[in-house]
Write an enzyme that holds these catalytic residues in place. Sequence first.
Site, PDB file in Angstrom:
ATOM      1  N   HIS A 161     -17.931   9.415   0.088  1.00  0.00           N
ATOM      2  CA  HIS A 161     -18.694  10.394   0.868  1.00  0.00           C
ATOM      3  C   HIS A 161     -18.972  11.679   0.096  1.00  0.00           C
ATOM      4  O   HIS A 161     -19.218  12.727   0.687  1.00  0.00           O
ATOM      5  CB  HIS A 161     -17.973  10.688   2.194  1.00  0.00           C
ATOM      6  CG  HIS A 161     -17.921   9.490   3.093  1.00  0.00           C
ATOM      7  ND1 HIS A 161     -16.924   9.264   4.017  1.00  0.00           N
ATOM      8  CD2 HIS A 161     -18.746   8.412   3.183  1.00  0.00           C
ATOM      9  CE1 HIS A 161     -17.139   8.112   4.633  1.00  0.00           C
ATOM     10  NE2 HIS A 161     -18.236   7.585   4.151  1.00  0.00           N
TER      11      HIS A 161
ATOM     12  N   CYS B 278     -28.931  20.671  -4.897  1.00  0.00           N
ATOM     13  CA  CYS B 278     -30.266  20.834  -4.322  1.00  0.00           C
ATOM     14  C   CYS B 278     -30.670  19.509  -3.675  1.00  0.00           C
ATOM     15  O   CYS B 278     -30.529  18.446  -4.290  1.00  0.00           O
ATOM     16  CB  CYS B 278     -31.249  21.209  -5.438  1.00  0.00           C
ATOM     17  SG  CYS B 278     -32.965  21.249  -4.888  1.00  0.00           S
TER      18      CYS B 278
ATOM     19  N   SER C 166      -8.399   5.947   9.627  1.00  0.00           N
ATOM     20  CA  SER C 166      -8.492   5.255  10.915  1.00  0.00           C
ATOM     21  C   SER C 166      -9.193   3.912  10.745  1.00  0.00           C
ATOM     22  O   SER C 166      -9.238   3.107  11.670  1.00  0.00           O
ATOM     23  CB  SER C 166      -9.248   6.120  11.921  1.00  0.00           C
ATOM     24  OG  SER C 166     -10.540   6.397  11.437  1.00  0.00           O
TER      25      SER C 166
HETATM   26  P1  NAD Z   1      -9.943   9.838  10.392  1.00  0.00           P
HETATM   27  O1  NAD Z   1      -9.781  11.280  10.747  1.00  0.00           O
HETATM   28  O2  NAD Z   1     -10.841   8.990  11.195  1.00  0.00           O
HETATM   29  O3  NAD Z   1      -8.514   9.110  10.373  1.00  0.00           O
HETATM   30  C1  NAD Z   1      -7.412   9.662   9.736  1.00  0.00           C
HETATM   31  C2  NAD Z   1      -6.225   8.766  10.077  1.00  0.00           C
HETATM   32  O4  NAD Z   1      -5.096   9.239   9.369  1.00  0.00           O
HETATM   33  C3  NAD Z   1      -5.869   8.797  11.574  1.00  0.00           C
HETATM   34  O5  NAD Z   1      -5.637   7.479  12.013  1.00  0.00           O
HETATM   35  C4  NAD Z   1      -4.606   9.642  11.615  1.00  0.00           C
HETATM   36  O6  NAD Z   1      -3.751   9.259  12.681  1.00  0.00           O
HETATM   37  C5  NAD Z   1      -3.999   9.330  10.255  1.00  0.00           C
HETATM   38  N1  NAD Z   1      -3.149  10.372   9.694  1.00  0.00           N
HETATM   39  C6  NAD Z   1      -3.283  11.727   9.777  1.00  0.00           C
HETATM   40  N2  NAD Z   1      -2.356  12.341   9.049  1.00  0.00           N
HETATM   41  C7  NAD Z   1      -1.597  11.348   8.487  1.00  0.00           C
HETATM   42  C8  NAD Z   1      -0.461  11.357   7.613  1.00  0.00           C
HETATM   43  N3  NAD Z   1       0.058  12.490   7.145  1.00  0.00           N
HETATM   44  N4  NAD Z   1       0.055  10.166   7.241  1.00  0.00           N
HETATM   45  C9  NAD Z   1      -0.455   8.990   7.693  1.00  0.00           C
HETATM   46  N5  NAD Z   1      -1.516   8.937   8.525  1.00  0.00           N
HETATM   47  C10 NAD Z   1      -2.083  10.102   8.896  1.00  0.00           C
HETATM   48  O7  NAD Z   1     -10.301   9.845   8.858  1.00  0.00           O
HETATM   49  P2  NAD Z   1     -11.113   8.833   7.982  1.00  0.00           P
HETATM   50  O8  NAD Z   1     -10.682   7.446   8.286  1.00  0.00           O
HETATM   51  O9  NAD Z   1     -11.029   9.341   6.618  1.00  0.00           O
HETATM   52  O10 NAD Z   1     -12.612   9.032   8.463  1.00  0.00           O
HETATM   53  C11 NAD Z   1     -13.131  10.260   8.821  1.00  0.00           C
HETATM   54  C12 NAD Z   1     -14.280  10.790   7.982  1.00  0.00           C
HETATM   55  O11 NAD Z   1     -14.081  12.191   7.903  1.00  0.00           O
HETATM   56  C13 NAD Z   1     -14.327  10.302   6.570  1.00  0.00           C
HETATM   57  O12 NAD Z   1     -15.595   9.860   6.351  1.00  0.00           O
HETATM   58  C14 NAD Z   1     -14.075  11.532   5.700  1.00  0.00           C
HETATM   59  O13 NAD Z   1     -15.115  11.653   4.746  1.00  0.00           O
HETATM   60  C15 NAD Z   1     -14.219  12.714   6.607  1.00  0.00           C
HETATM   61  N6  NAD Z   1     -13.174  13.774   6.477  1.00  0.00           N
HETATM   62  C16 NAD Z   1     -12.658  14.069   5.251  1.00  0.00           C
HETATM   63  C17 NAD Z   1     -11.655  15.034   5.128  1.00  0.00           C
HETATM   64  C18 NAD Z   1     -11.119  15.347   3.758  1.00  0.00           C
HETATM   65  O14 NAD Z   1     -11.854  15.283   2.776  1.00  0.00           O
HETATM   66  N7  NAD Z   1      -9.825  15.686   3.632  1.00  0.00           N
HETATM   67  C19 NAD Z   1     -11.158  15.675   6.269  1.00  0.00           C
HETATM   68  C20 NAD Z   1     -11.725  15.354   7.528  1.00  0.00           C
HETATM   69  C21 NAD Z   1     -12.729  14.388   7.605  1.00  0.00           C
END
Ligand code: NAD
Length: 260
Positions: free
Chosen positions: A115, A123, A200
């Site tokens: 992502h 740009c 997730s």
């Molecule tokens: P998500 O938020 O859908 O899922 C995160 C999962 O991790 C959840 O099931 C949660 O319960 C679990 N979780 C949280 N903390 C944890 C820990 N310490 N140990 C184990 N499990 C833990 O995230 P996703 O699947 O990455 O999808 C969401 C989208 O959001 C992605 O496309 C991503 O690009 C974007 N996003 C990225 C960031 C980042 O770059 N750090 C932050 C927020 C969202």
Amino acid sequence: MGRLSELLSGARAVVAFTGAGVSTESGVPDFRSPGGVWTRYDPRDFTFSKYVASPQVRARAWRMRREFWNVIPGPNPAHIALARLEAAGRCRGVVTQNIDGLHQAAGSVTVVEVHGTSREVMCIGTAPRAGTPAGCGFRAPYRWAFERIDAGEADPGCPSCRGIIKSATVSFGQNLFPGVIERAVALVAEADLVLAVGSSLQVYPAAGLPASAARRGVPLVIVNDEPTPLDPLATLVVRGRAGRVLPHAVDAVLGADISG
Ligand code: NAD
């Protein structure tokens, strides 16, 4: 040695697949962390087409990014454990959905950012269509944009072509960057074990990578603090915090590995 360490010990080509949960222990909130940035901003307000259409949406997006980067996060023990596994020659690399750059900060070398990255801005052109950036090629570290915002510009434009500037991430309604899924597929194809951490496993097409590896018979290990839809496909599900589970398992593996 626990079951996770046992599986990691037997693997020679781990590929990690990570999501927002690998970074929550660095203080970067995932979509559902209470009090996190996402409880104050709705990512659906920042779709690619809304961003392109509205200077007000862009100004609000910059304010959100400002808040996101207010505290510059550092890698946590989960990122560091994966980097150690790669340095020891047991992990081929990381496919991540994250945009925070923390795997590289921890020392991971091969990182496919499905992502994009919020560490840079780019740009996207004056009138990109159909969810596809069409910029002049200008890219800069994110600080470039923040310096302009701090100097009073609500929505800094491209210095080369006056196009719209956006973080180099993939927003809702935006196509993936060319070649990135192919790079991720190629990396996962090398895996003899896929380790999904803190995702997730619901955001497609990225989540299709561990799913299809498991369907091909590659062992899938899921480390997450809540159930995921791919749990039934997994060889092992470890319910816990990534920053506790991974260092423990990697210590056990590398401690037991006389060559690593
Ligand atoms: P998500 O938020 O859908 O899922 C995160 C999962 O991790 C959840 O099931 C949660 O319960 C679990 N979780 C949280 N903390 C944890 C820990 N310490 N140990 C184990 N499990 C833990 O995230 P996703 O699947 O990455 O999808 C969401 C989208 O959001 C992605 O496309 C991503 O690009 C974007 N996003 C990225 C960031 C980042 O770059 N750090 C932050 C927020 C969202």
